[in-house]
Design an enzyme around this catalytic site. Structure first.
Site, PDB file in Angstrom:
ATOM      1  N   ARG A 311      -8.142   8.259   5.409  1.00 33.37           N
ATOM      2  CA  ARG A 311      -7.496   7.068   5.959  1.00 33.37           C
ATOM      3  C   ARG A 311      -7.128   7.333   7.408  1.00 33.37           C
ATOM      4  O   ARG A 311      -7.052   8.484   7.861  1.00 33.37           O
ATOM      5  CB  ARG A 311      -6.226   6.728   5.180  1.00 33.37           C
ATOM      6  CG  ARG A 311      -6.474   6.155   3.808  1.00 33.37           C
ATOM      7  CD  ARG A 311      -5.159   5.925   3.071  1.00 33.37           C
ATOM      8  NE  ARG A 311      -4.360   4.823   3.606  1.00 33.37           N
ATOM      9  CZ  ARG A 311      -3.191   4.434   3.114  1.00 33.37           C
ATOM     10  NH1 ARG A 311      -2.696   5.064   2.058  1.00 33.37           N
ATOM     11  NH2 ARG A 311      -2.537   3.431   3.644  1.00 33.37           N
ATOM     12  N   ASN A 318       2.122   0.550   8.725  1.00 32.60           N
ATOM     13  CA  ASN A 318       2.479   1.432   7.617  1.00 32.60           C
ATOM     14  C   ASN A 318       3.971   1.714   7.640  1.00 32.60           C
ATOM     15  O   ASN A 318       4.647   1.701   6.599  1.00 32.60           O
ATOM     16  CB  ASN A 318       1.738   2.766   7.725  1.00 32.60           C
ATOM     17  CG  ASN A 318       0.268   2.669   7.392  1.00 32.60           C
ATOM     18  OD1 ASN A 318      -0.538   3.458   7.884  1.00 32.60           O
ATOM     19  ND2 ASN A 318      -0.114   1.719   6.557  1.00 32.60           N
ATOM     20  N   ARG A 401      -6.538   1.035  14.442  1.00 33.05           N
ATOM     21  CA  ARG A 401      -5.931   2.244  13.907  1.00 33.05           C
ATOM     22  C   ARG A 401      -6.959   3.307  13.520  1.00 33.05           C
ATOM     23  O   ARG A 401      -6.656   4.499  13.586  1.00 33.05           O
ATOM     24  CB  ARG A 401      -5.016   1.920  12.728  1.00 33.05           C
ATOM     25  CG  ARG A 401      -5.632   1.079  11.612  1.00 33.05           C
ATOM     26  CD  ARG A 401      -4.516   0.558  10.711  1.00 33.05           C
ATOM     27  NE  ARG A 401      -4.967  -0.213   9.561  1.00 33.05           N
ATOM     28  CZ  ARG A 401      -5.205  -1.518   9.582  1.00 33.05           C
ATOM     29  NH1 ARG A 401      -5.087  -2.182  10.721  1.00 33.05           N
ATOM     30  NH2 ARG A 401      -5.584  -2.159   8.482  1.00 33.05           N
ATOM     31  N   GLU A 439     -10.642  -3.108   6.639  1.00 31.17           N
ATOM     32  CA  GLU A 439      -9.802  -3.207   5.459  1.00 31.17           C
ATOM     33  C   GLU A 439      -9.965  -4.568   4.787  1.00 31.17           C
ATOM     34  O   GLU A 439     -10.310  -5.567   5.427  1.00 31.17           O
ATOM     35  CB  GLU A 439      -8.335  -2.994   5.856  1.00 31.17           C
ATOM     36  CG  GLU A 439      -7.326  -3.089   4.733  1.00 31.17           C
ATOM     37  CD  GLU A 439      -7.503  -2.060   3.620  1.00 31.17           C
ATOM     38  OE1 GLU A 439      -8.566  -2.093   2.964  1.00 31.17           O
ATOM     39  OE2 GLU A 439      -6.591  -1.252   3.412  1.00 31.17           O
ATOM     40  N   HIS A 505      -9.911   2.749   5.587  1.00 31.14           N
ATOM     41  CA  HIS A 505      -8.662   2.233   5.025  1.00 31.14           C
ATOM     42  C   HIS A 505      -8.649   2.477   3.523  1.00 31.14           C
ATOM     43  O   HIS A 505      -9.694   2.669   2.896  1.00 31.14           O
ATOM     44  CB  HIS A 505      -8.544   0.738   5.328  1.00 31.14           C
ATOM     45  CG  HIS A 505      -8.815   0.401   6.764  1.00 31.14           C
ATOM     46  ND1 HIS A 505      -7.830   0.316   7.706  1.00 31.14           N
ATOM     47  CD2 HIS A 505      -9.985   0.155   7.426  1.00 31.14           C
ATOM     48  CE1 HIS A 505      -8.360   0.018   8.885  1.00 31.14           C
ATOM     49  NE2 HIS A 505      -9.672  -0.084   8.738  1.00 31.14           N
TER      50      HIS A 505
END
Length: 605
Positions: A311, A318, A401, A439, A505
């Protein structure tokens, strides 16, 4: 088989909460309205969304838009669910794949990958019938090479009985309703044996199509590797001294080779011939399922390969307990990105047969308190020759990310010679951002915490709890949707020979992990993929080996004291506890942290 459609009554609360979000599309302008805000607007009748009450206003601020849909389209699987019928075959399509080839040519590996692919991505019941398993049940394992001598009448009779027993079970399996695929896995080296199999299938009345897949391997290097890494671990040679087992296996192979009849167009009809995983001969293939198999087989190879799944580092969302979004990394996430770059450089981009990095400095395997201190042999590793660089690939999603997590990975060039003789410069970990790896999209719930979803969309929250696999977020995706868009990537992973580092993800990695680890896809949404961990997968003919490396502990995370209660809710199907084996440790995955840990198992879609 698709279940009988059910009527679904609309839910006023669902309609209200859906229209209240900022993600709703504006109502379409009425004919002739243009940009004149003072123009008179006639009432417009538009179709309603699934689940909205008929003949009500879509938006309280635009009461002129009315809904007139007394007979809405509903899904048999439930509101917002993904249709489970995703295959392009008719309900009666059945296919029997008959494997052909000498021992150690990768037949079992090919058969297993085909069945796994069809069952996981297309929901087609698929099963392998390995004649060797039946032979071991009838005659026992570890039989001498003379047992396979074609002139050994008694042994030939026993092997024929094993063949018929496997065929009997195959026919019973194929008689069941619906689309089905069976792989008959054996050498099937003579033309008479293949004709016997076809006759049995046709006389059974199951109405199945048949096709042959022949695997030819005349490369001594490939054969030696297949024998050492696969055949010596089978029940026939387990616990046998290595050199003795290799000699016996080669003698057995010679027995089959003495009577081997390769496939040909005149006698064997439709078939695919795979030669050293490089050349393919396709003859007279037609139909959806056979062509689907051909396409998949041409992406397969039997060479060892390794995937590394991780990940992204901890993101700002998060930390806030939010799902989805496109946020950047926290300071802890940046630190993980730096450690991942070191791991990629020392562990992925170098030949593991050489000296290895000191994993105590960068990577922590999941360990127990009873694990002993590193042995003295670790000290000698630094004196061995440096590891040889190997070409490696890097895939990320298109979201911020994951790209930030890969930002410190080096992209130096190496000179490499491939197995087909080609050579050239290879850029290590050349960044490849793939939208397929994005994701799972949460639709109107994107950027919300689970507590907020439960408060604002209580009906949707409960539906997802009931069936996480098929549930689709309003205007978003389901795990089934994501599974379909990952099918092309599965093809490419099967084809690729270099190690691949995939930075993605949790929702995405759950599906890829479940596919290669042999899990039912219904289990995929519940697999735990923690932050800060690299999962190494090594698929082979009889399964998939797994190692996990924890590059950054919970205690090392700068925000490890944060707990806002936004972790993903417990579902009706708990995550199964698994045991992992590696060179150094056998340990329960959840010994370090629980599946509900809000830091290491940060929320995801």
């Amino acid at each position: 088989m698709t279940p009988k459609p059910e009527e679904h009554h609309s839910s006023p609360s669902r309609m209200t909460t859906t229209s209240a979000t900022t993600n709703d599309a504006p109502a379409a302008a009425a004919p002739g309205e243009g940009n004149n805000n003072n123009a008179s607007v006639p009432d417009t009748v538009v179709p309603n969304m699934v689940g909205e009450p008929a003949s009500t206003a879509r938006d309280t601020n635009q009461s002129h838009v009315k809904v007139d849909n007394p007979m809405p389209h509903t899904l048999a699987e439930g509101e917002n669910a993904t249709p489970l019928e995703v295959i392009g075959a008719t309900a009666s399509d059945k296919l029997v794949i008959i494997m052909v080839g000498l021992p150690a040519t990768g037949k079992t590996h090919i058969a297993k990958r085909i069945c796994r692919f069809l069952s996981f991505f297309h929901d087609i019941p698929s099963q392998i019938f390995n004649v060797g398993d039946y032979r071991r049940q009838l005659c026992g394992a570890q039989l001498p090479a003379s047992f396979y001598d074609p002139n050994n009448t008694e042994a030939a009779t026993a092997r024929h009985m094993a063949c018929d027993a496997a065929l009997t079970n195959l026919v019973e399996f194929m008689k069941k309703d619906g689309v089905r695929v069976a792989a008959f896995d054996a050498t099937n080296s003579t033309r008479s044996r293949r004709q016997h199999i076809l006759q049995q299938i046709r006389s059974s009345g199951i109405g199945a199509k048949t096709m042959f897949i022949e695997s030819v391997c005349d490369s001594e290097e490939l054969l030696e590797e297949n024998i050492r890494k696969v055949k010596l671990n089978t029940p026939d040679y387990r616990d046998m001294e290595s050199s003795k087992a290799i000699q016996d296996f080669k003698e057995r192979r010679q027995q089959y080779e003495s009577v081997y009849d390769p496939l040909d167009e005149q006698h064997d009809g439709c078939f695919v011939k795979i030669i050293n995983c490089k050349r393919f001969v396709v003859n007279s293939i037609r139909g959806y399922l056979p062509l689907k198999v051909v396409h998949f087989v041409m992406n397969l190879h039997t060479l060892p390969r390794t995937f590394y799944l991780t990940r992204h580092g901890q993101s700002e969302y998060n930390l806030l307990g939010k799902i989805g979004g496109d946020s950047g990394l926290t300071p802890s996430g940046i630190e993980y990105a730096k450690r991942l770059a070191e791991f990629a450089k020392e562990c992925i981009a170098k030949d593991p047969s050489g000296s290895s990095m000191d994993k105590n400095k960068t990577a922590h395997a999941t360990t127990t308190e009873e694990e002993e201190e590193p042995q003295q042999e670790d000290e000698t590793e630094s004196t061995t020759e440096p590891k040889k660089p190997v070409p490696a690939r890097l895939w990320t999603s298109t979201l911020r990310r994951t790209k930030e997590t890969a930002q410190f990975i080096e992209h130096n060039s190496i000179h490499h010679v491939w197995d087909n003789g080609e050579q050239g410069e290879w850029v290590q970990f050349r960044p490849m951002a793939r939208r397929n790896l994005d994701e799972l999209y949460a639709g109107v719930c994107d950027g919300m915490t689970y507590k907020e979803i439960e408060q604002v969309y209580p009906d949707e929250f409960e539906r997802r709890q009931e069936d996480k696999l098929a549930y689709r977020y309003p205007r978003g995706e389901s795990y089934m949707d994501v599974t379909l868009r990952l099918e092309p990537l599965a093809h490419e992973m099967e084809r690729t020979r270099e190690p691949i580092l995939i930075v993605a993800h949790q929702g995405i990695l759950r599906i890829l992990y479940a596919y290669f680890m042999g899990l039912d896809r219904k289990e995929a949404p519940y697999v735990s993929i923690p932050l800060n961990m690299v999962i190494q997968l090594h698929p082979h003919a009889y399964g998939c080996d797994e190692k996990r490396f924890l590059l950054m502990t919970k205690e090392e995370m700068m925000n490890n004291s944060t707990h806002d209660g936004q972790d993903e809710p417990v579902t009706s199907m708990p995550v199964k506890s698994r045991r992992l084996s590696s060179d150094n440790v056998t340990e329960d995955v959840h010994s370090q942290f629980s599946p509900s840990d809000p830091i290491m198992n940060a929320p995801s879609c």
